[in-house]
Write an enzyme that holds these catalytic residues in place. Structure first.
Site, short mmCIF file in Angstrom:
data_model
loop_
_atom_site.label_atom_id
_atom_site.label_comp_id
_atom_site.label_asym_id
_atom_site.label_seq_id
_atom_site.Cartn_x
_atom_site.Cartn_y
_atom_site.Cartn_z
N ASP A 247 -28.49 -27.70 -22.64
CA ASP A 247 -27.78 -28.96 -22.34
C ASP A 247 -27.09 -29.41 -23.62
O ASP A 247 -27.35 -28.90 -24.71
CB ASP A 247 -28.76 -30.02 -21.83
CG ASP A 247 -28.06 -31.09 -20.99
OD1 ASP A 247 -26.81 -31.05 -20.88
OD2 ASP A 247 -28.75 -31.95 -20.43
N CYS B 299 -17.11 -38.62 -37.28
CA CYS B 299 -18.22 -39.56 -37.27
C CYS B 299 -19.43 -38.82 -36.74
O CYS B 299 -19.37 -38.18 -35.69
CB CYS B 299 -17.90 -40.75 -36.36
SG CYS B 299 -19.32 -41.85 -36.16
N TYR C 34 -19.48 -33.89 -25.56
CA TYR C 34 -19.74 -34.27 -24.17
C TYR C 34 -18.61 -35.06 -23.48
O TYR C 34 -18.27 -34.79 -22.35
CB TYR C 34 -21.04 -35.07 -24.10
CG TYR C 34 -21.30 -35.73 -22.78
CD1 TYR C 34 -21.53 -34.97 -21.63
CD2 TYR C 34 -21.31 -37.12 -22.65
CE1 TYR C 34 -21.75 -35.58 -20.40
CE2 TYR C 34 -21.55 -37.73 -21.43
CZ TYR C 34 -21.77 -36.97 -20.31
OH TYR C 34 -21.99 -37.56 -19.12
N ASN D 252 -9.45 -48.87 -25.84
CA ASN D 252 -10.66 -48.05 -25.82
C ASN D 252 -11.34 -48.16 -27.19
O ASN D 252 -10.70 -47.89 -28.20
CB ASN D 252 -10.27 -46.59 -25.53
CG ASN D 252 -11.41 -45.60 -25.69
OD1 ASN D 252 -11.19 -44.45 -26.02
ND2 ASN D 252 -12.64 -46.03 -25.45
N GLY D 253 -12.61 -48.54 -27.20
CA GLY D 253 -13.34 -48.63 -28.47
C GLY D 253 -14.07 -49.96 -28.58
O GLY D 253 -13.99 -50.80 -27.69
N CYS E 72 -13.97 -46.21 -22.14
CA CYS E 72 -12.67 -46.43 -21.52
C CYS E 72 -11.72 -45.27 -21.70
O CYS E 72 -11.87 -44.45 -22.60
CB CYS E 72 -11.98 -47.64 -22.13
SG CYS E 72 -12.88 -49.17 -21.98
N GLY F 225 -14.43 -43.57 -17.57
CA GLY F 225 -14.88 -44.88 -17.10
C GLY F 225 -14.67 -44.99 -15.61
O GLY F 225 -13.60 -44.68 -15.10
N CYS G 40 -14.93 -39.41 -33.42
CA CYS G 40 -16.23 -39.33 -32.72
C CYS G 40 -16.52 -37.89 -32.31
O CYS G 40 -15.87 -37.34 -31.42
CB CYS G 40 -16.19 -40.22 -31.48
SG CYS G 40 -17.64 -39.98 -30.43
S1 SF4 Z 1 -21.91 -42.97 -33.55
FE1 SF4 Z 1 -19.98 -41.92 -34.00
S2 SF4 Z 1 -20.31 -39.79 -33.26
FE2 SF4 Z 1 -21.91 -41.03 -32.36
S3 SF4 Z 1 -21.10 -41.58 -30.34
FE3 SF4 Z 1 -20.57 -43.26 -31.77
S4 SF4 Z 1 -18.51 -42.80 -32.54
FE4 SF4 Z 1 -19.36 -40.94 -31.59
#
Ligand code: SF4
Length: 474
Positions: free
Chosen positions: A366, A454, A263, A123-124, A20, A49, A257
């Site tokens: 890639d 993460c 990407y 979002n999440g 999202c 999205g 993330c």
């Molecule tokens: S596991 Fe962590 S780093 Fe991998 S896509 Fe999900 S939030 Fe992103």
């Protein structure tokens, strides 16, 4: 539920997909064109999205919402936007699952409760929403969607706190997982990010208007200035008195993330002061330092591989060439995830330029491999075009674990790197060799200020444990 596979306009198939994008704007002018500006913001966030889009506006204390399935440009036209002028608005774009209740899952979610009107765009993924939903349903709550967002709305509505900000705070303290959200109340906007800071969320300003968006590219389109990112565990309140904020949670390790940098995020966005395109270029340079392959050309997989291929060519001195052409007019097609159709879709989208590739040793770059389907098809095309050798280089480590924090990864058994060694994957995709960027090299390529990351989909080290039955770890 199996997810339909989307063909993003920018990327290709066989990618993890963002869930999202959120946007919010508060203007001190009660008749400002917040609907139009939200439309522009969502347009800039469309890559996050493409399944549904929605805008909710506060017009003199009355909330008006329009949402539907499809791209932002299909969901809104000038006539609809003319009706969405007011003092504040929030918007949402969603990448959704299959199922019968697709429109019911479109956001923003609008509820009227004992604390007033409340619209939420989120979002999440929450990791304890099933548990909370189960408890709420046992207490009589009725849900109309499968959205985590609705869980938050119910918690706010049922909170014993009378004040909506306090009720919101109390609700956010009960949920676990990844969330970057924007909410609209009778008085203004609330923006909040989970204590780990998984998903991005930034604050901007244009004239007297404050803006909150998943990515800063939504600010650029309206010439808004970036103020800062919302901090992990921070709640920001925007109303006619200005902007204030506080932390609703104790400090946790920041786990942004890292795939946003690899990407998902748009290359022109800035996260933690770091431009995303430049981070990807640095990943390509680092990949070149970690690899020992002699080649005549560096070729990106169009779209997703370009910044890393540029960096790789800079570092290695091997010439960069656009040896694979992308057909820009394929549009977006939803397809069933069968092998034959996946292969055909790649061939419709991409075509190698034989005159560039013939008799050359090439390195194809890639950003990631999820199932390996796209890589295999690309390599087959390039070999058929006459390449002498094809080496595949990926500007991230192998994806060996699924994501539970808001990204559509495959289940673990569908991730090729979870089942095969690097040599086996190279054999499967038909590459003469396969190289991945190391996790350390990836982390060293990003210079976001005060950010921690993460990396669970690479190392399986999940910062928030999952275990309510909602997700299948295998
Ligand atoms: S596991 Fe962590 S780093 Fe991998 S896509 Fe999900 S939030 Fe992103």
């Amino acid at each position: 539920m199996e997810r339909e596979y989307s063909f993003q306009s920018e990327g290709l198939m066989d990618k993890m997909e963002e869930e999202c994008g959120v946007f919010g704007i508060f203007s001190s002018d009660k008749k400002s064109n917040v609907g139009h500006l939200t439309y522009l913001g969502l347009h800039a966030l469309q890559h996050r999205g493409q399944e549904s889009a929605g805008i909710c506006v506060n017009i003199d204390g009355n909330f008006k919402i329009h949402k539907d399935m499809g791209l932002v440009t299909n969901v809104f036209d000038e006539e609809k936007l003319q009706e969405l002028n007011g003092e504040a608005a929030i918007g949402h774009v969603r990448y959704s699952t299959t199922g019968s209740s697709l429109l019911a899952n479109a956001q923003p979610l609008l509820v009227n409760c004992n604390k007033g009107d409340l619209a939420i765009a989120h979002n999440g993924n929450l990791v304890n929403s099933s548990e909370i939903r189960f408890n709420l349903e046992n207490q009589g709550s009725i849900f109309h969607s499968t959205l985590d967002t609705e869980v938050i709305a119910h918690l706010v509505a049922r909170s014993f706190k009378d004040d909506i900000i306090e009720a919101f705070t109390h609700s956010l303290q009960q949920i676990k997982g990844a969330f970057s959200l924007v909410a609209m109340t009778d008085d203004g906007l609330i923006a909040a990010r989970d204590p780990y800071g998984f998903r991005p969320l930034s604050i901007g300003k244009s004239g007297d208007s404050y803006i909150v968006a998943s990515e800063t590219c939504a600010f650029d389109i309206m010439d808004a200035e970036l103020i800062r990112d919302v901090q992990p565990g921070e709640m920001v309140i925007i109303n006619k008195d200005g902007i204030e904020s506080f932390h609703f949670s104790e400090e946790k390790p920041h786990t942004f993330c890292i795939f946003e940098f690899i990407y998902f995020a748009r290359p022109d966005s800035i996260i933690g002061g770091q431009n995303v395109h430049l981070a990807r270029r640095a990943m390509g340079r680092q990949l070149a330092r970690e690899m020992e392959v002699e080649a005549d050309l560096v070729i990106p997989v169009p779209g997703s591989g370009i910044p890393a291929a540029l960096g790789f060519a800079e570092e290695s001195g091997i010439p960069y060439q656009k040896g694979i052409l992308r057909n820009r007019y394929v549009g977006r097609t939803f397809i069933q995830p069968t092998q034959e159709i996946r292969d055909l879709k790649v061939r419709i989208k991409l075509n190698p330029i034989k005159e560039i590739i013939k008799d050359k040793k090439v390195i194809i770059i890639d950003d990631s491999i999820v199932r390996g389907t796209t890589s295999r098809q690309v390599i087959r095309m390039v070999k058929k075009a006459g390449a002498k050798e094809v080496h595949m280089a990926i500007s991230s480590p192998p994806v060996t674990y699924p994501c539970y924090y808001g990204l559509d990864t495959s289940r673990r058994q569908e991730l090729i790197a979870a089942k095969k060694s690097i040599e086996e994957i190279a054999g499967h995709i038909g590459a003469d060799s396969l190289h991945y960027l190391s996790q350390e090299g990836l982390l060293n390529s990003i210079n976001a200020e005060d950010y921690g990351y993460c990396t669970s989909c690479f190392d399986g080290d999940y910062h928030i444990k999952v275990g309510t039955g909602k997700f299948d770890l295998e």
